[in-house]
Motif scaffolding. Structure first.
Motif, PDB file in Angstrom:
ATOM      1  N   ASN A   1      25.052  90.985  72.652  1.00 48.30           N
ATOM      2  CA  ASN A   1      26.100  89.908  72.143  1.00 48.30           C
ATOM      3  C   ASN A   1      25.914  89.103  71.069  1.00 48.30           C
ATOM      4  O   ASN A   1      26.824  88.392  70.567  1.00 48.30           O
ATOM      5  N   SER A   2      24.815  89.436  70.422  1.00 48.71           N
ATOM      6  CA  SER A   2      24.454  88.562  69.033  1.00 48.71           C
ATOM      7  C   SER A   2      25.601  88.928  68.073  1.00 48.71           C
ATOM      8  O   SER A   2      25.919  88.182  67.362  1.00 48.71           O
ATOM      9  N   TRP A   3      25.948  90.080  67.910  1.00 56.45           N
ATOM     10  CA  TRP A   3      27.230  90.391  66.920  1.00 56.45           C
ATOM     11  C   TRP A   3      28.201  89.874  67.014  1.00 56.45           C
ATOM     12  O   TRP A   3      28.962  89.329  66.110  1.00 56.45           O
ATOM     13  N   ARG A   4      28.416  89.497  68.179  1.00 50.81           N
ATOM     14  CA  ARG A   4      29.856  89.066  68.893  1.00 50.81           C
ATOM     15  C   ARG A   4      29.562  87.516  68.380  1.00 50.81           C
ATOM     16  O   ARG A   4      30.663  86.734  67.952  1.00 50.81           O
ATOM     17  N   ALA A   5      28.437  86.943  68.603  1.00 47.74           N
ATOM     18  CA  ALA A   5      28.199  85.374  68.279  1.00 47.74           C
ATOM     19  C   ALA A   5      28.447  85.324  66.825  1.00 47.74           C
ATOM     20  O   ALA A   5      28.953  84.261  66.195  1.00 47.74           O
ATOM     21  N   LEU A   6      27.829  86.242  65.893  1.00 43.20           N
ATOM     22  CA  LEU A   6      28.220  85.939  64.555  1.00 43.20           C
ATOM     23  C   LEU A   6      29.525  86.397  64.141  1.00 43.20           C
ATOM     24  O   LEU A   6      30.070  85.355  63.333  1.00 43.20           O
ATOM     25  N   LEU A   7      30.267  87.342  64.828  1.00 43.26           N
ATOM     26  CA  LEU A   7      31.770  87.189  64.627  1.00 43.26           C
ATOM     27  C   LEU A   7      32.449  86.015  64.763  1.00 43.26           C
ATOM     28  O   LEU A   7      33.407  85.722  64.045  1.00 43.26           O
ATOM     29  N   PHE A   8      31.920  85.381  66.042  1.00 44.85           N
ATOM     30  CA  PHE A   8      32.625  83.981  66.444  1.00 44.85           C
ATOM     31  C   PHE A   8      32.308  83.119  65.026  1.00 44.85           C
ATOM     32  O   PHE A   8      33.206  82.344  64.818  1.00 44.85           O
ATOM     33  N   LEU A   9      31.225  83.176  64.726  1.00 38.67           N
ATOM     34  CA  LEU A   9      30.741  81.854  63.795  1.00 38.67           C
ATOM     35  C   LEU A   9      31.149  82.382  62.365  1.00 38.67           C
ATOM     36  O   LEU A   9      31.235  81.437  61.539  1.00 38.67           O
ATOM     37  N   PHE A  10      31.230  83.448  61.971  1.00 33.05           N
ATOM     38  CA  PHE A  10      31.440  84.044  60.474  1.00 33.05           C
ATOM     39  C   PHE A  10      32.274  85.181  60.548  1.00 33.05           C
ATOM     40  O   PHE A  10      31.924  86.337  60.028  1.00 33.05           O
ATOM     41  N   PRO A  11      33.601  84.746  60.864  1.00 36.55           N
ATOM     42  CA  PRO A  11      34.717  85.986  61.025  1.00 36.55           C
ATOM     43  C   PRO A  11      34.915  86.690  59.738  1.00 36.55           C
ATOM     44  O   PRO A  11      35.054  87.884  59.571  1.00 36.55           O
ATOM     45  N   ALA A  12      34.703  85.849  58.628  1.00 37.90           N
ATOM     46  CA  ALA A  12      35.234  86.370  57.128  1.00 37.90           C
ATOM     47  C   ALA A  12      34.096  87.286  56.791  1.00 37.90           C
ATOM     48  O   ALA A  12      34.297  87.779  55.489  1.00 37.90           O
ATOM     49  N   ARG A  13      32.640  87.347  57.617  1.00 39.57           N
ATOM     50  CA  ARG A  13      31.758  88.459  56.996  1.00 39.57           C
ATOM     51  C   ARG A  13      32.125  89.793  57.624  1.00 39.57           C
ATOM     52  O   ARG A  13      31.217  90.832  56.994  1.00 39.57           O
ATOM     53  N   VAL A  14      33.264  90.060  57.800  1.00 39.20           N
ATOM     54  CA  VAL A  14      33.594  91.338  58.206  1.00 39.20           C
ATOM     55  C   VAL A  14      33.971  91.970  56.709  1.00 39.20           C
ATOM     56  O   VAL A  14      34.757  91.682  56.326  1.00 39.20           O
ATOM     57  N   ARG A  15      33.066  93.325  56.739  1.00 40.80           N
ATOM     58  CA  ARG A  15      33.620  94.051  55.580  1.00 40.80           C
ATOM     59  C   ARG A  15      34.570  95.137  55.887  1.00 40.80           C
ATOM     60  O   ARG A  15      34.428  95.783  56.748  1.00 40.80           O
ATOM     61  N   VAL A  16      35.595  94.967  54.985  1.00 36.10           N
ATOM     62  CA  VAL A  16      36.500  95.942  55.259  1.00 36.10           C
ATOM     63  C   VAL A  16      36.651  96.754  53.689  1.00 36.10           C
ATOM     64  O   VAL A  16      36.787  96.319  52.793  1.00 36.10           O
ATOM     65  N   GLU A  17      36.322  98.282  53.861  1.00 36.53           N
ATOM     66  CA  GLU A  17      36.007  99.001  52.710  1.00 36.53           C
ATOM     67  C   GLU A  17      37.057 100.346  52.832  1.00 36.53           C
ATOM     68  O   GLU A  17      37.045 100.826  54.023  1.00 36.53           O
TER      69      GLU A  17
END
Length: 215
Positions: A24-40
């Motif tokens: 679940n830690s990656w989901r927690a980070l996605l909740f807190l920092f959604p803009a950090r998803v890299r789209v390439e």
């Protein structure tokens, strides 16, 4: 309770906490920092290697007038990248994106950016309905074939102003824009359970650490 039993209980608790953190830690980070998803961008349209599970949907899209643009990857922090395969119908102002679900099922969603900012998203799988009039319409028609999905999507576009460049680069930029802006609320709702499980796991670890020091 003897010392060995206490130790076994503590180790079991820590093992559970570690498992919860890994899941679940990656989901927690996605909740807190959604803009950090890299789209390439990954590969252009003439080099897309579609999985066999997606070829049937791709054939149907091309029959509707879509042409392949290229693939891209979306990489959240601490999680594996997911690959998507993109098509466009410039005359209708619609992107189509194919990808595999976490269980390997084929999925399709249609996306149109709006001016000055916004999106219309229509998926062929279950997706929570979100509506911000004139700015954001998202939802799903579970199990709908591409032709029906396109009709529904175009119906939802009526009265709105599609925008953007319906190219591979335009599709990648639309994905980045979604993570930076209107998609964040949806992501946070989806990943709230992951944040809560992560907090619970950290509480178990802290409790075990402080309990050990107290003894």
């Amino acid at each position: 309770m003897n010392v060995l039993a206490q130790l076994a209980t503590a180790l079991a608790g820590l093992a559970l906490a570690v498992m919860l953190l890994v899941l679940n830690s990656w989901r927690a980070l996605l909740f807190l920092f959604p803009a950090r998803v890299r789209v390439e961008p990954e590969a252009p349209g003439d080099q897309m290697a579609l999985p066999a599970e997606l070829t049937g949907l791709a054939v149907q899209l091309e029959a509707l007038g879509f042409h392949p643009l290229g693939s891209h990857e979306e990489k959240p922090p601490l999680a594996k990248a997911t690959r998507s395969y993109n098509f466009a119908h410039p005359a209708e102002r619609v992107f189509a994106t194919l990808h595999l679900s976490p269980k390997g099922a084929p999925r399709l969603y249609l996306l149109t950016p709006l001016a000055p900012e916004g999106f219309v998203i229509t998926a062929d799988y279950r997706r929570a309905a979100v509506e911000l009039p004139g700015r954001y319409l998202a939802g799903g028609l579970e199990g709908a074939p591409p032709e029906r999905l396109l009709r529904a999507h175009l119906k939802r576009l009526e009265g709105l102003s599609p925008a953007g460049d319906f190219t591979w680069e335009g599709r990648v930029e639309a994905g980045r824009s979604w993570y930076r802006g209107l998609g964040q609320k949806e992501l946070r709702r989806q990943n709230l359970p992951g944040l809560l499980w992560t907090v619970a796991a950290l509480a178990i670890v802290i409790s075990a650490f402080l309990g050990g020091r107290a003894r």
